[in-house]
Write a protein that holds these residues in place. Structure first.
Motif, PDB file in Angstrom:
ATOM      1  N   GLN A 140      27.380  52.166  49.470  1.00 25.40           N
ATOM      2  CA  GLN A 140      27.492  52.945  48.310  1.00 25.40           C
ATOM      3  C   GLN A 140      28.058  54.303  48.791  1.00 25.40           C
ATOM      4  O   GLN A 140      28.336  54.978  47.907  1.00 25.40           O
ATOM      5  CB  GLN A 140      26.298  53.132  47.529  1.00 25.40           C
ATOM      6  N   HIS A 151      23.251  51.370  38.946  1.00 24.54           N
ATOM      7  CA  HIS A 151      23.512  49.982  38.675  1.00 24.54           C
ATOM      8  C   HIS A 151      22.400  49.116  39.473  1.00 24.54           C
ATOM      9  O   HIS A 151      22.044  48.059  38.964  1.00 24.54           O
ATOM     10  CB  HIS A 151      24.671  49.645  38.313  1.00 24.54           C
ATOM     11  N   GLY A 205      32.994  40.877  41.710  1.00 21.85           N
ATOM     12  CA  GLY A 205      33.303  42.281  42.264  1.00 21.85           C
ATOM     13  C   GLY A 205      32.245  42.459  43.271  1.00 21.85           C
ATOM     14  O   GLY A 205      31.187  43.398  43.189  1.00 21.85           O
ATOM     15  N   ALA A 263      32.619  43.661  46.428  1.00 16.18           N
ATOM     16  CA  ALA A 263      32.882  45.075  47.240  1.00 16.18           C
ATOM     17  C   ALA A 263      32.016  45.132  48.726  1.00 16.18           C
ATOM     18  O   ALA A 263      32.305  43.980  49.459  1.00 16.18           O
ATOM     19  CB  ALA A 263      32.489  46.137  46.532  1.00 16.18           C
ATOM     20  N   SER A 300      25.498  45.319  45.130  1.00 19.62           N
ATOM     21  CA  SER A 300      24.849  44.661  43.827  1.00 19.62           C
ATOM     22  C   SER A 300      24.345  43.422  44.128  1.00 19.62           C
ATOM     23  O   SER A 300      23.154  43.031  43.666  1.00 19.62           O
ATOM     24  CB  SER A 300      25.645  44.605  42.833  1.00 19.62           C
ATOM     25  N   ASP A 327      34.938  37.980  45.403  1.00 22.97           N
ATOM     26  CA  ASP A 327      35.876  39.247  45.439  1.00 22.97           C
ATOM     27  C   ASP A 327      37.239  38.855  46.204  1.00 22.97           C
ATOM     28  O   ASP A 327      37.200  37.965  46.853  1.00 22.97           O
ATOM     29  CB  ASP A 327      35.188  40.251  46.628  1.00 22.97           C
ATOM     30  N   VAL A 328      38.200  39.579  45.963  1.00 21.72           N
ATOM     31  CA  VAL A 328      39.764  39.471  46.466  1.00 21.72           C
ATOM     32  C   VAL A 328      39.406  39.573  48.277  1.00 21.72           C
ATOM     33  O   VAL A 328      40.201  39.271  49.008  1.00 21.72           O
ATOM     34  CB  VAL A 328      40.621  40.265  45.961  1.00 21.72           C
ATOM     35  N   GLY A 330      38.268  35.378  46.606  1.00 17.62           N
ATOM     36  CA  GLY A 330      39.139  34.834  45.738  1.00 17.62           C
ATOM     37  C   GLY A 330      39.328  35.721  44.324  1.00 17.62           C
ATOM     38  O   GLY A 330      38.334  36.462  44.023  1.00 17.62           O
ATOM     39  N   ASP A 331      40.455  35.721  43.673  1.00 18.91           N
ATOM     40  CA  ASP A 331      41.009  36.416  42.599  1.00 18.91           C
ATOM     41  C   ASP A 331      40.228  35.684  41.258  1.00 18.91           C
ATOM     42  O   ASP A 331      40.424  34.326  41.185  1.00 18.91           O
ATOM     43  CB  ASP A 331      42.269  36.418  42.256  1.00 18.91           C
ATOM     44  N   THR A 332      39.145  36.119  40.537  1.00 16.43           N
ATOM     45  CA  THR A 332      38.464  35.521  39.380  1.00 16.43           C
ATOM     46  C   THR A 332      39.489  34.985  38.541  1.00 16.43           C
ATOM     47  O   THR A 332      39.124  33.656  37.995  1.00 16.43           O
ATOM     48  CB  THR A 332      37.663  36.460  38.872  1.00 16.43           C
ATOM     49  N   ASP A 374      31.765  42.978  37.348  1.00 15.20           N
ATOM     50  CA  ASP A 374      32.152  44.137  38.048  1.00 15.20           C
ATOM     51  C   ASP A 374      33.341  44.015  38.978  1.00 15.20           C
ATOM     52  O   ASP A 374      33.399  44.533  40.096  1.00 15.20           O
ATOM     53  CB  ASP A 374      30.733  44.992  38.946  1.00 15.20           C
ATOM     54  N   GLY A 375      34.300  42.983  38.519  1.00 15.61           N
ATOM     55  CA  GLY A 375      35.445  42.948  39.266  1.00 15.61           C
ATOM     56  C   GLY A 375      36.383  43.600  38.847  1.00 15.61           C
ATOM     57  O   GLY A 375      36.622  44.910  38.725  1.00 15.61           O
ATOM     58  N   GLY A 376      37.744  43.230  38.302  1.00 17.27           N
ATOM     59  CA  GLY A 376      38.901  43.787  37.708  1.00 17.27           C
ATOM     60  C   GLY A 376      38.225  44.518  36.339  1.00 17.27           C
ATOM     61  O   GLY A 376      37.507  44.064  35.591  1.00 17.27           O
ATOM     62  N   HIS A 388      40.463  40.985  32.227  1.00 15.64           N
ATOM     63  CA  HIS A 388      39.570  40.347  33.221  1.00 15.64           C
ATOM     64  C   HIS A 388      38.166  40.079  33.009  1.00 15.64           C
ATOM     65  O   HIS A 388      37.538  38.931  33.208  1.00 15.64           O
ATOM     66  CB  HIS A 388      39.346  41.498  34.264  1.00 15.64           C
TER      67      HIS A 388
HETATM   68  C1  LIG Z   1      33.666  48.394  41.819  1.00 17.35           C
HETATM   69  S1  LIG Z   1      33.970  47.353  43.039  1.00 17.35           S
HETATM   70  C2  LIG Z   1      32.334  46.264  42.845  1.00 17.35           C
HETATM   71  C3  LIG Z   1      31.370  46.974  43.474  1.00 17.35           C
HETATM   72  C4  LIG Z   1      30.183  46.371  43.674  1.00 17.35           C
HETATM   73  N1  LIG Z   1      29.660  45.396  42.731  1.00 17.35           N
HETATM   74  C5  LIG Z   1      28.756  47.204  44.046  1.00 17.35           C
HETATM   75  O1  LIG Z   1      28.077  47.267  43.395  1.00 17.35           O
HETATM   76  O2  LIG Z   1      28.952  47.612  45.001  1.00 17.35           O
HETATM   77  C6  LIG Z   1      35.344  46.164  42.435  1.00 17.35           C
HETATM   78  C7  LIG Z   1      35.461  45.100  43.511  1.00 17.35           C
HETATM   79  O3  LIG Z   1      36.082  44.125  42.446  1.00 17.35           O
HETATM   80  C8  LIG Z   1      37.214  43.557  43.433  1.00 17.35           C
HETATM   81  N2  LIG Z   1      38.178  42.953  42.437  1.00 17.35           N
HETATM   82  C9  LIG Z   1      38.977  43.422  41.677  1.00 17.35           C
HETATM   83  N3  LIG Z   1      39.671  42.682  40.946  1.00 17.35           N
HETATM   84  C10 LIG Z   1      39.059  41.254  41.306  1.00 17.35           C
HETATM   85  C11 LIG Z   1      39.635  39.896  40.748  1.00 17.35           C
HETATM   86  N4  LIG Z   1      40.463  39.804  39.968  1.00 17.35           N
HETATM   87  N5  LIG Z   1      38.883  38.969  41.353  1.00 17.35           N
HETATM   88  C12 LIG Z   1      38.125  39.332  42.345  1.00 17.35           C
HETATM   89  N6  LIG Z   1      37.409  40.626  42.814  1.00 17.35           N
HETATM   90  C13 LIG Z   1      38.129  41.655  42.217  1.00 17.35           C
HETATM   91  C14 LIG Z   1      37.548  44.639  44.135  1.00 17.35           C
HETATM   92  O4  LIG Z   1      38.165  44.053  45.547  1.00 17.35           O
HETATM   93  C15 LIG Z   1      36.389  45.498  44.449  1.00 17.35           C
HETATM   94  O5  LIG Z   1      35.871  45.116  45.667  1.00 17.35           O
END
Ligand SMILES: C[S@@+](CC[C@H](N)C(=O)[O-])C[C@H]1O[C@@H](n2cnc3c(N)ncnc32)[C@H](O)[C@@H]1O
Length: 282
Positions: A85, A97, A123, A125, A129, A150-151, A192-194, A212-214, A219
């Motif tokens: 973090q 969080h 998400g 990252a 989390s 995650d992507v 993968g992209d959700t 916590d993704g997009g 999204h």
């Molecule tokens: C704010 S970060 C997540 C932080 C993490 N949950 C944490 O607590 O450390 C957002 C993450 O979502 C991913 N992301 C964004 N859009 C996405 C999508 N459509 N599908 C999958 N992952 C996605 C990004 O690559 C990024 O790593």
């Protein structure tokens, strides 16, 4: 064989050959040092930031821990936060969080009979989390499974803009080695992209979700669409980034979901940059 089935077979054969290179091309940006091509800072910079961040008091989180009766071990949290973090970014750092997730999930688990807990996260990252949720399950001595999306790939080396970059580029799998036991027990990393990949797995029940993704309206609505027939009374969704000034789309989506689909809505605002909603299906 008819002409049309011959043509279809030919088209399928070409598509089969193209699909992998096209997929690679489209997703190339996630394999090519997506968070930067070199370390962002030196070890001391990350340690200084960590020292500063971990001393900040958060009465809102303390209050939620009291309300639920569950609080995370601070030393464990801070150590994980240093790895996952503490990053260089223009906003204040805040990893509350993790504490809130731990308390919410621990309380939910304590109310359930001894069954396995199914969790979906969007998400991943660096894995912070997911690991906080895994810690809650482990401390409660409960079986469970956390599927996290995650992507970003799990096994590709990159710089993560974190203290571990001093060791050189690493994959997420390597970065999180110190937490391998928890990972083996609980976490499935899915790249993968959700928007396109979520529907490809079928989890029949999701007791707890962390979104916590997009960070757009669409999204959140689409991810909820996946969840809506997979949750029952008492199941929970933890929405990150409920911050009207920064993510108005997320706020609209969360309000709409809670109102139209029968979820209670507990808003926890830490600052104008960080806010969360903990929703429970009524
Ligand atoms: C704010 S970060 C997540 C932080 C993490 N949950 C944490 O607590 O450390 C957002 C993450 O979502 C991913 N992301 C964004 N859009 C996405 C999508 N459509 N599908 C999958 N992952 C996605 C990004 O690559 C990024 O790593």
């Amino acid at each position: 064989m008819t002409l049309s089935s011959l043509v279809n077979r030919y088209v399928d054969r070409i598509a089969d050959r193209l699909i992998e290179p096209i997929d690679k091309r489209v997703n190339q940006k996630f394999y090519d040092f997506p968070l930067g091509s070199k370390p962002w800072a030196v070890e001391k910079d990350y340690l200084d930031l960590w020292d500063k961040t971990k001393q900040i008091a958060y009465p809102q989180t303390d209050g939620y821990e009291k309300e639920t009766g569950f609080a995370m071990d601070k030393t464990w949290l801070d150590e994980l936060a240093l790895l996952t973090q503490i990053v260089i970014k223009p906003h204040d750092l805040c990893y509350q969080h993790g504490r809130l997730l731990y308390s919410a999930l621990s309380q939910m688990v304590s109310k359930r009979p001894k069954s396995s807990i199914s969790i979906l996260e969007t998400g991943t990252a660096r894995g912070f989390s997911s690991l906080c949720m895994a810690k809650a399950l482990s401390d409660a001595d409960r079986p469970g499974r956390i599927v996290t999306y995650d992507v970003l790939p799990h096994s590709t080396k990159m710089y993560w803009n974190c203290i571990a970059d001093k060791e050189g580029s690493q994959s997420r799998a390597e970065l999180l080695k110190p937490y391998q036991d928890l990972i083996d027990e609980y976490i499935i990393f899915h790249q993968g992209d959700t928007q396109t990949q979520l529907n490809k797995i079928d989890i029949s029940r999701v007791h707890f979700a962390f979104l916590d993704g997009g960070h757009t309206y669409q999204h959140v609505v689409d991810e909820f669409d996946y969840l809506k027939n997979r949750q029952q009374t008492g199941d929970m969704i933890f929405f990150d980034d409920y911050t009207p000034n920064h993510f108005p789309g997320v706020v609209d989506a969360v309000d709409e979901i809670c109102q139209q689909h029968g979820y209670s809505k507990q808003v926890i605002t830490i600052s104008d940059q960080r806010g969360y909603v903990i929703g429970e299906k009524l």
